[in-house]
Structures are given as structure tokens and as C-alpha cells.
Design a protein around this motif. Structure first.
Motif, PDB file in Angstrom:
ATOM      1  N   UNK A  29      13.292 -49.373  -5.079  1.00 41.08           N
ATOM      2  CA  UNK A  29      12.345 -48.957  -4.156  1.00 41.08           C
ATOM      3  C   UNK A  29      11.011 -48.530  -4.390  1.00 41.08           C
ATOM      4  N   UNK A  30      11.088 -47.700  -5.901  1.00 48.42           N
ATOM      5  CA  UNK A  30       9.722 -47.362  -6.432  1.00 48.42           C
ATOM      6  C   UNK A  30       9.006 -48.577  -6.669  1.00 48.42           C
ATOM      7  N   UNK A  31       9.598 -49.749  -7.420  1.00 49.73           N
ATOM      8  CA  UNK A  31       8.913 -50.700  -7.714  1.00 49.73           C
ATOM      9  C   UNK A  31       8.104 -51.637  -6.410  1.00 49.73           C
ATOM     10  N   UNK A  32       8.718 -51.514  -5.590  1.00 52.00           N
ATOM     11  CA  UNK A  32       8.286 -51.957  -4.266  1.00 52.00           C
ATOM     12  C   UNK A  32       6.906 -51.480  -3.945  1.00 52.00           C
ATOM     13  N   UNK A  56      19.861 -36.483  -2.669  1.00 53.42           N
ATOM     14  CA  UNK A  56      18.635 -36.779  -3.720  1.00 53.42           C
ATOM     15  C   UNK A  56      17.329 -37.181  -3.332  1.00 53.42           C
ATOM     16  N   UNK A  57      16.326 -37.149  -4.121  1.00 51.37           N
ATOM     17  CA  UNK A  57      14.841 -37.424  -3.805  1.00 51.37           C
ATOM     18  C   UNK A  57      13.986 -37.695  -5.208  1.00 51.37           C
ATOM     19  N   UNK A  58      13.057 -38.512  -4.806  1.00 50.98           N
ATOM     20  CA  UNK A  58      12.248 -39.167  -6.010  1.00 50.98           C
ATOM     21  C   UNK A  58      10.912 -38.897  -5.735  1.00 50.98           C
ATOM     22  N   UNK A  59       9.945 -38.278  -6.514  1.00 53.22           N
ATOM     23  CA  UNK A  59       8.770 -37.724  -6.173  1.00 53.22           C
ATOM     24  C   UNK A  59       7.619 -38.355  -7.257  1.00 53.22           C
ATOM     25  N   UNK A  60       6.412 -38.682  -6.927  1.00 56.80           N
ATOM     26  CA  UNK A  60       5.543 -38.835  -8.085  1.00 56.80           C
ATOM     27  C   UNK A  60       4.206 -38.296  -7.529  1.00 56.80           C
ATOM     28  N   UNK A  61       3.512 -37.389  -8.230  1.00 55.81           N
ATOM     29  CA  UNK A  61       1.988 -37.094  -7.663  1.00 55.81           C
ATOM     30  C   UNK A  61       1.011 -37.518  -8.587  1.00 55.81           C
ATOM     31  N   UNK A  62       0.718 -38.779  -8.383  1.00 54.73           N
ATOM     32  CA  UNK A  62      -0.560 -39.465  -9.032  1.00 54.73           C
ATOM     33  C   UNK A  62      -1.558 -38.624  -9.591  1.00 54.73           C
ATOM     34  N   UNK A  97       1.971 -48.308 -10.160  1.00 56.70           N
ATOM     35  CA  UNK A  97       0.950 -47.747 -11.091  1.00 56.70           C
ATOM     36  C   UNK A  97       1.705 -46.701 -11.811  1.00 56.70           C
ATOM     37  N   UNK A  98       2.875 -46.392 -11.426  1.00 56.74           N
ATOM     38  CA  UNK A  98       3.468 -45.253 -12.166  1.00 56.74           C
ATOM     39  C   UNK A  98       3.402 -45.276 -13.821  1.00 56.74           C
ATOM     40  N   UNK A  99       3.058 -44.402 -14.491  1.00 48.89           N
ATOM     41  CA  UNK A  99       3.515 -44.800 -16.258  1.00 48.89           C
ATOM     42  C   UNK A  99       4.410 -44.454 -16.693  1.00 48.89           C
ATOM     43  N   UNK A 100       5.387 -43.596 -15.916  1.00 49.54           N
ATOM     44  CA  UNK A 100       6.826 -43.415 -16.351  1.00 49.54           C
ATOM     45  C   UNK A 100       7.574 -42.436 -15.825  1.00 49.54           C
ATOM     46  N   UNK A 101       8.476 -41.727 -16.273  1.00 49.28           N
ATOM     47  CA  UNK A 101       9.443 -40.885 -15.576  1.00 49.28           C
ATOM     48  C   UNK A 101       9.624 -39.588 -16.379  1.00 49.28           C
ATOM     49  N   UNK A 102      10.104 -38.506 -15.927  1.00 48.06           N
ATOM     50  CA  UNK A 102      10.221 -37.237 -16.240  1.00 48.06           C
ATOM     51  C   UNK A 102      11.323 -36.437 -15.559  1.00 48.06           C
ATOM     52  N   UNK A 120       0.999 -38.392  -2.419  1.00 50.33           N
ATOM     53  CA  UNK A 120       2.232 -38.542  -3.169  1.00 50.33           C
ATOM     54  C   UNK A 120       3.055 -39.719  -2.807  1.00 50.33           C
ATOM     55  N   UNK A 121       3.996 -40.153  -3.627  1.00 49.31           N
ATOM     56  CA  UNK A 121       5.257 -40.841  -3.544  1.00 49.31           C
ATOM     57  C   UNK A 121       6.261 -40.291  -3.222  1.00 49.31           C
ATOM     58  N   UNK A 122       7.082 -40.265  -2.057  1.00 45.92           N
ATOM     59  CA  UNK A 122       8.110 -39.187  -1.730  1.00 45.92           C
ATOM     60  C   UNK A 122       9.033 -40.129  -1.078  1.00 45.92           C
TER      61      UNK A 122
END
Length: 280
Positions: A86-89, A60-66, A93-98, A47-49
Motif C-alpha cells: 500500500x505504501x509504495x502505491x 495496526x497503523x503506519x504513519x509518515x510525516x514528510x 518519496x519515503x526515504x526509509x523506515x524507523x 501525512x501518510x496515514x
């Protein structure tokens, strides 16, 4: 404000677990997806954490579970620009945001400004919380909880649900997804008419006292008979029996029928969420 990228789930948990658990309704998606990774570390993609700090305090926090989009329910709007940077660095591969609409839109807008990519709203949903459950009493048939013997059927119905509700969703092996979900202890209710399954509703095992219902799916040929309401109520009762204090679900705002059904069985609207996908 500064950001910390966590290379282990244990590090992220140490910084955020109490914070996320303090508001399990808002953080419903994060709590359930992180629990799945926690219990399936060998099979899940990393995951991206990321956490965001102000004067040493996590704000705050930002999460992505590919392969799914970023989750921003715990991301303040003020942190959107830094989060995108930070996320773009670290994640191309992230397709979007929810997430809740204001936060999700702020992140998508900042992402578009930074990348030059445009985005489109792929899903608009409303988050509901169960008040007093009121199961329908006149729907023909009966319900039962699914077992691993039902995995192929559930997989086919999950694929049909995703194709209808989230056509931009990533490829997956739906029957295996269902087997894994059943092994993890999630509840899958089936409504049957004369022994033939006609509707399905899933419920996650409780996390911080919260359970979320979904997906809910009725094949087109069995719709408008009340089966969806009946099986949703059954899954909701299963969640209550597991000790859930908060039973939640998301309903597609483009489907007024499902929104009215959920309200009839006791669900009350809380907040609107939106999902945005980059146009690539």
C-alpha cells in the motif's frame, strides 16, 4: 487483513487515537508527530496515514510525516508485506523506515523485496524510561528555560546535532523549527556557565501522559564536563512538572557515554529501535 488509507487526520484519529494513547511509550514518536500536525495543519505537509484491519478491528497503523521516514511502532510484523504494498502505491518519496528493531527490519526487508532497492541501517537507538530522577549535584553553572530570543542559537545547535547524529536527515530551516517548537509549548532547557550557553535539551509537551526528551546537544568544546547530564535532568524535571507520567528518551547505541549518562540520572533501558534508509 485489509488496509485503509485515510485522507484526513480526523478520520485516522477516530480509528487510532485510543489505540495509540493506550501505549504511549511504544507510540511516543507517533503521538508527538501527530500532535504537531494537528496543531499546525496549515504549515505541515500532508501525512501518510494507513490503518490495518482484521475482521473489522484495527490491528495496526503506519504513519509518515514528510519528509521523515515511515513509523512502524504500531505495525505488526505480520502486516509488513501488505503495508509495503500500500505504501509504495501512494508514497514514492519515503526515504526509509524507523521503529522498534524487529518491526522496522521486517518493513525494510519487505520493501527491498518488493522494490529491488537495498537499504542500510542509518541509526540504532535504545529507548529509555525515567525511573527516579537523580540530577547531578556537582556540575558548575546553572540552567534556564529558553525563549524565542534563543531561537537562532537553538537552530544552529539543532543543525549541528542533525549533522552529527542523522546525516541522512532531510533539509530544514532549523531556527524556524525551533521557533515553532517554542510556540507549541515544548520545553527547551539551556545550561549556562558564566552566562554562556554550553548545553541544550528539549522536551515535548505531554501526550497521553508521555513526554520525550530530545534532542540533547553539547558543542564539542564543552563536552566531558557534565553539562549534558545536568541539562537533561533539567528538561526531565520540566517534563515531570508539566504532569508527565512517562518521561522517555532515545540514545544512540554507538555513543556509550550518552547511554551511561542517562542511566546515571535515572533512565532505564526499555527497547532497541532501528532506522533504515533506502540506498537511492
Amino acid at each position: 487483513m485489509d488496509a485503509v488509507v485515510h485522507t484526513t487526520l480526523a478520520s485516522f484519529d477516530a480509528a487510532t487515537h485510543d489505540r495509540l494513547a493506550a501505549d504511549p511509550v511504544c507510540n511516543t514518536v507517533a503521538l508527538t508527530s501527530l500532535d504537531r500536525i494537528r496543531r499546525l495543519p496549515a504549515t505541515a505537509e500532508p501525512p501518510i496515514l494507513i490503518t490495518f484491519h482484521d475482521n473489522g478491528e484495527v490491528v495496526g497503523s503506519l504513519i509518515r510525516t514528510p519528509p521523515w521516514p515511515f513509523q512502524v511502532a504500531d505495525l505488526p510484523v505480520a502486516a509488513a508485506t501488505l503495508a509495503v504494498q500500500v505504501a509504495r502505491e501512494i508514497d514514492q518519496d519515503a526515504p526509509g523506515v524507523t521503529g522498534p528493531r524487529q518491526r522496522s527490519h521486517a518493513f525494510a526487508t519487505a520493501y527491498a523485496e518488493a522494490s529491488g532497492e537495498t537499504f542500510t541501517e542509518s541509526l540504532a537507538t535504545r529507548l529509555y524510561r525515567l525511573g527516579t530522577l537523580a540530577p547531578p549535584t556537582t556540575v558548575p553553572g546553572a540552567g534556564r528555560m529558553a525563549t524565542e530570543d534563543d531561537a537562532e542559537l537553538l537552530g544552529a545547535w539543532r543543525a549541528a546535532f542533525v549533522a552529527e547524529a542523522v546525516p541522512e536527515g532531510p533539509d530544514e530551516h532549523p531556527a524556524e523549527v525551533m521557533r515553532t517548537s517554542l510556540r507549541l509549548g515544548n520545553g527547551h532547557a539551556l545550561w549556562e556557565l558564566d552566562g554562556t550557553p554550553v548545553a541544550w535539551a528539549a522536551a515535548s509537551i505531554p501526550q497521553a501522559g508521555m513526554t520525550r526528551i530530545g534532542p540533547v546537544y553539547t558543542p564539542p568544546e564543552h563536552r566531558r564536563h557534565g553539562y549534558g547530564a545536568a541539562v537533561s535532568a533539567m528538561a526531565s524535571q520540566w517534563a515531570l512538572d508539566q504532569g508527565a507520567a512517562e518521561v522517555l528518551l532515545f540514545a544512540d547505541l554507538t555513543n556509550p557515554i550518552s547511554n551511561s549518562i542517562y542511566q546515571r540520572i535515572g533512565y532505564q533501558p526499555l527497547d532497541d529501535w532501528a532506522e533504515y534508509w533506502w540506498k537511492r
